[in-house]
Design an enzyme around this catalytic site. Structure first.
Site, PDB file in Angstrom:
ATOM      1  N   TYR A 162      40.826  45.566  43.441  1.00  0.00           N
ATOM      2  CA  TYR A 162      41.822  46.348  42.693  1.00  0.00           C
ATOM      3  C   TYR A 162      41.287  47.735  42.352  1.00  0.00           C
ATOM      4  O   TYR A 162      42.026  48.725  42.415  1.00  0.00           O
ATOM      5  CB  TYR A 162      42.241  45.599  41.420  1.00  0.00           C
ATOM      6  N   ASP A 190      44.207  38.722  31.376  1.00  0.00           N
ATOM      7  CA  ASP A 190      44.244  39.084  32.790  1.00  0.00           C
ATOM      8  C   ASP A 190      42.843  39.427  33.258  1.00  0.00           C
ATOM      9  O   ASP A 190      42.000  39.852  32.459  1.00  0.00           O
ATOM     10  CB  ASP A 190      45.175  40.269  33.046  1.00  0.00           C
TER      11      ASP A 190
END
Ligand code: CP3
Length: 341
Positions: free
Chosen positions: A151, A74
């Site tokens: 994020y 990821d």
């Protein structure tokens, strides 16, 4: 030597009989064999266990025979390595309990030693390369610094990333310091991934299209350019900026080997904006994989005709959706393999 080198040839701009094909997020939730592993291990355990990560990487290849594999991992392992906590909440997505909101928060962010913190990724790459047995190339990846900042500041996914943008616009110095730290970490990370065996790397700027063209240059592109420059001579770099058609012209002059295009930009426009020389990758609407297989095949053939078979990598315009039937994903790959002019 890699037996099926169509993907590497396309990255070099060489002539091919048909373009190569892979799908963004191909190792994932639409595969029943993935769901089995998912029931047993949480997300970051899957990323951190080389046996699992390499197994998940090769699952779609066994089923569909794409021309390249992408390592299961990821983009958010980078903030984790920088000592920013990241959780993956089921049915929610990424959650960062202690997001970055002010200059002092940036000061405590670490530029880590890659092998100490992300050595498990390198192990997963080596194990995957063994499983692939030089049949097809392996793609490594990272998020763009801007997408990672989104994020880190927002603390979770968002439709607008308003907090992330607000942080950049009210505290630009702190934002640039953070972006530079992410860039330095990403460069070291991608170089290690190439050393471990990745044949090419892709930078996902999934949220680049949130920025205006001017802000994009300041908060996203200049950092991607640093990464592309640093990877020169190491491996070909693909830059995928979702919603970033406005930057394609500049991207085409960056030294990247290929540029990703999403489905809102036509093949003709993408070729026009990039000057017709660079390899392009994309851009099938991921939701179009919901169409009946015979329609998918027809649309894929049209797409190849529009982009041209050379300097082209068939892909989706963004990640595959979780509700895509297997036979539809299969039709997408098959249509490319059956393509002849
Ligand atoms: O391409 C592949 O299949 C390789 C694996 C891969 C994952 N994430 C696995 C994953 C890749 C290339 C990514 C990249 C990624 N991760 C991006 C950029 C690409 C894009 O889609 O824009 C982004 C923005 C992330 C952050 C992220 N990770 C989100 C927003 C989510 C939740 C939403 C979702 O897609 O499920 C994740 C979780 C995640 N990453 C999953 C997978 C298979 C699903 C969670 C799970 O399996 O438990």
């Amino acid at each position: 030597m890699i037996k099926n080198d169509l993907f590497l040839k396309a990255l070099k701009g060489e002539t091919v009989d048909r373009p190569p094909v892979w799908m963004m997020r191909q190792a994932g939730r639409y595969l029943p064999e993935f769901m089995e592993i998912r029931e047993q291990y949480d997300f970051f355990t899957r990323c951190q266990t080389p046996e699992l990560a390499s197994e998940i990487t090769v699952q779609p290849i066994r089923r569909f025979n794409m021309d390249a594999a992408i390592l299961f991992s990821d983009i958010l392992v980078i903030p984790q390595a920088m000592e920013i906590e990241v959780q993956m909440k089921p049915n929610f997505g990424p959650y960062l309990p202690d997001p970055i909101r002010k200059a002092e928060d940036v000061t405590r962010v670490v530029v880590p030693d890659i092998n100490d913190t992300l050595g498990y990724v390198m192990e997963a790459i080596k194990m995957t390369k063994e499983k692939l047995n030089d049949e097809i190339p392996l793609i490594g990846f990272a998020g763009s610094p801007w997408t990672i900042l989104c994020y880190c500041v927002q603390g979770q996914g968002s439709k607008s990333f308003d907090l992330a943008k607000g942080f950049c616009f009210t505290q630009p110095e702190a934002a640039h310091e953070l972006l530079q730290k992410i860039t330095d970490t990403t460069i070291a990370y991608l170089k290690e991934k190439v050393k471990a065996g990745c044949d090419a790397v892709q930078i996902f700027d999934s949220w680049g299209g949130m920025l205006s063209p001017i802000d994009y240059q300041e908060f996203s592109w200049q950092y991607i350019q640093q990464i592309v420059d640093a990877l020169k001579g190491h491996a070909p770099v693909i830059v995928f900026g979702k919603g970033c058609w406005f930057a394609l012209n500049k991207m085409a002059q960056s030294g990247a080997a290929a540029l990703g295009v999403d489905w809102t930009c036509s093949a003709q426009n993408a070729r026009y904006l990039t000057g017709g020389q660079i390899t392009l990758q994309g851009n099938f609407d991921p939701a179009r994989l919901l169409s009946p297989p015979k329609d998918i095949k027809k649309m894929v053939r049209q797409m190849i005709d529009e982009f041209g078979k050379d300097r082209y990598i068939v892909n989706l315009g963004h990640g595959i959706l979780p509700n895509i039937p297997l036979e539809n994903a299969k039709a997408f790959v098959e249509a490319v393999k059956e393509y002849s002019q």
